[in-house]
Design a protein around this motif. Structure first.
Motif, PDB file in Angstrom:
ATOM      1  N   ILE A  10       0.563  -1.195   0.434  1.00  8.85           N
ATOM      2  CA  ILE A  10       0.340  -0.081   0.099  1.00  8.85           C
ATOM      3  C   ILE A  10       0.611   1.322  -0.220  1.00  8.85           C
ATOM      4  N   ILE A  11       0.560   2.539  -0.881  1.00  7.31           N
ATOM      5  CA  ILE A  11       1.567   3.069  -0.622  1.00  7.31           C
ATOM      6  C   ILE A  11       0.086   3.985  -0.268  1.00  7.31           C
ATOM      7  N   VAL A  12       0.855   4.856   0.356  1.00  6.65           N
ATOM      8  CA  VAL A  12      -0.219   6.044   1.372  1.00  6.65           C
ATOM      9  C   VAL A  12       0.718   7.753   1.056  1.00  6.65           C
ATOM     10  N   GLU A  13       0.312   8.889   0.568  1.00  5.76           N
ATOM     11  CA  GLU A  13       1.222  10.036   0.445  1.00  5.76           C
ATOM     12  C   GLU A  13       0.234  11.521   0.589  1.00  5.76           C
ATOM     13  N   ILE A  92      -5.664  -8.686   2.074  1.00  8.60           N
ATOM     14  CA  ILE A  92      -7.441  -9.416   2.664  1.00  8.60           C
ATOM     15  C   ILE A  92      -8.272 -10.064   1.407  1.00  8.60           C
ATOM     16  N   HIS A  93      -9.282 -10.400   1.983  1.00  8.11           N
ATOM     17  CA  HIS A  93     -10.121 -10.090   0.193  1.00  8.11           C
ATOM     18  C   HIS A  93     -11.249 -10.156   0.087  1.00  8.11           C
ATOM     19  N   ARG A  94     -10.975  -8.726   1.129  1.00 13.66           N
ATOM     20  CA  ARG A  94     -12.620  -8.143   1.094  1.00 13.66           C
ATOM     21  C   ARG A  94     -11.730  -6.977   1.022  1.00 13.66           C
ATOM     22  N   LYS A  95     -12.491  -5.723   1.123  1.00 10.97           N
ATOM     23  CA  LYS A  95     -12.225  -3.904   0.855  1.00 10.97           C
ATOM     24  C   LYS A  95     -11.297  -3.736   2.738  1.00 10.97           C
ATOM     25  N   ARG A  96     -10.409  -2.811   1.641  1.00 16.34           N
ATOM     26  CA  ARG A  96      -9.952  -2.681   2.950  1.00 16.34           C
ATOM     27  C   ARG A  96      -9.368  -0.869   3.452  1.00 16.34           C
ATOM     28  N   THR A  97     -10.056  -0.852   4.531  1.00 11.53           N
ATOM     29  CA  THR A  97     -10.735   0.516   5.639  1.00 11.53           C
ATOM     30  C   THR A  97      -8.689   1.024   6.178  1.00 11.53           C
ATOM     31  N   ILE A  98      -8.218   2.194   5.044  1.00  9.52           N
ATOM     32  CA  ILE A  98      -7.381   3.066   5.776  1.00  9.52           C
ATOM     33  C   ILE A  98      -7.867   4.021   7.087  1.00  9.52           C
ATOM     34  N   VAL A 111      -8.090  13.274  10.658  1.00  8.25           N
ATOM     35  CA  VAL A 111      -8.389  12.184  10.620  1.00  8.25           C
ATOM     36  C   VAL A 111      -8.748  11.789   8.742  1.00  8.25           C
ATOM     37  N   ILE A 112      -8.234  11.106   8.203  1.00  8.71           N
ATOM     38  CA  ILE A 112      -8.509  10.592   6.691  1.00  8.71           C
ATOM     39  C   ILE A 112      -9.035   8.671   7.007  1.00  8.71           C
ATOM     40  N   VAL A 113      -9.999   8.829   6.701  1.00 11.68           N
ATOM     41  CA  VAL A 113     -10.685   7.350   6.203  1.00 11.68           C
ATOM     42  C   VAL A 113     -10.930   7.346   4.970  1.00 11.68           C
ATOM     43  N   LYS A 114     -10.453   6.068   4.021  1.00 12.62           N
ATOM     44  CA  LYS A 114     -10.374   5.605   2.991  1.00 12.62           C
ATOM     45  C   LYS A 114     -10.739   4.491   2.526  1.00 12.62           C
ATOM     46  N   GLU A 115     -11.521   3.345   1.668  1.00 14.95           N
ATOM     47  CA  GLU A 115     -11.437   2.303   1.523  1.00 14.95           C
ATOM     48  C   GLU A 115     -11.065   1.873   0.340  1.00 14.95           C
ATOM     49  N   ILE A 116     -10.145   1.229   0.248  1.00 13.52           N
ATOM     50  CA  ILE A 116      -9.523   1.136  -1.787  1.00 13.52           C
ATOM     51  C   ILE A 116     -10.513  -0.684  -1.601  1.00 13.52           C
ATOM     52  N   PRO A 117     -10.488  -1.254  -2.849  1.00 14.63           N
ATOM     53  CA  PRO A 117     -10.812  -2.692  -2.696  1.00 14.63           C
ATOM     54  C   PRO A 117     -10.043  -3.416  -2.765  1.00 14.63           C
TER      55      PRO A 117
END
Length: 117
Positions: A10-13, A92-98, A111-117
């Motif tokens: 995962i790349i977070v910027e 994981i084999h579901r959406k990931r929440t970062i 705070v930022i919350v983002k879902e990625i597939p």
């Protein structure tokens, strides 16, 4: 970098930082002008530290990575935090929440919350 079937990258910027109410700070006019100039030129310079929970459950933030001013393990600049990072996490084999949490030099938290597939 080769990852196994059980890992992913995962790349977070950090792209920007907006201080919601700089006028609420107890600063004289000269320091307010300096702050506004920093905000216009390099708003990420105001970040004191930031951290990432790559599997945020929506309730409890569990920091798995962090960077802060004076941390020269992530880069050689003691006056700024790094602006991006790469995390190797279990697949994981579901959406990931970062969740990304940042605190500025005045103690304000974003705070930022983002879902990625």
């Amino acid at each position: 970098m080769k990852l196994g079937d059980d890992k992913e990258e995962i790349i977070v910027e950090l792209e920007n930082y907006v201080m919601l109410s700089p006028d609420a700070l107890p600063l004289d006019e000269k320091n307010k002008e300096t702050l506004q100039a920093i905000m216009a030129k390099d708003p990420l310079a105001l970040i004191e530290y930031w951290s990432i929970d790559p599997d945020y459950d929506g309730e409890t933030f569990r920091s798995q990575w962090q960077d802060y001013r004076d941390n020269t393990a992530n880069d050689s600049d003691p006056y700024h935090v790094v602006r991006s990072t790469r995390l190797i996490v279990p697949k994981i084999h579901r959406k990931r929440t970062i969740c990304v949490r940042a605190v500025d030099v005045f103690g304000f938290e974003s705070v930022i919350v983002k879902e990625i597939p």
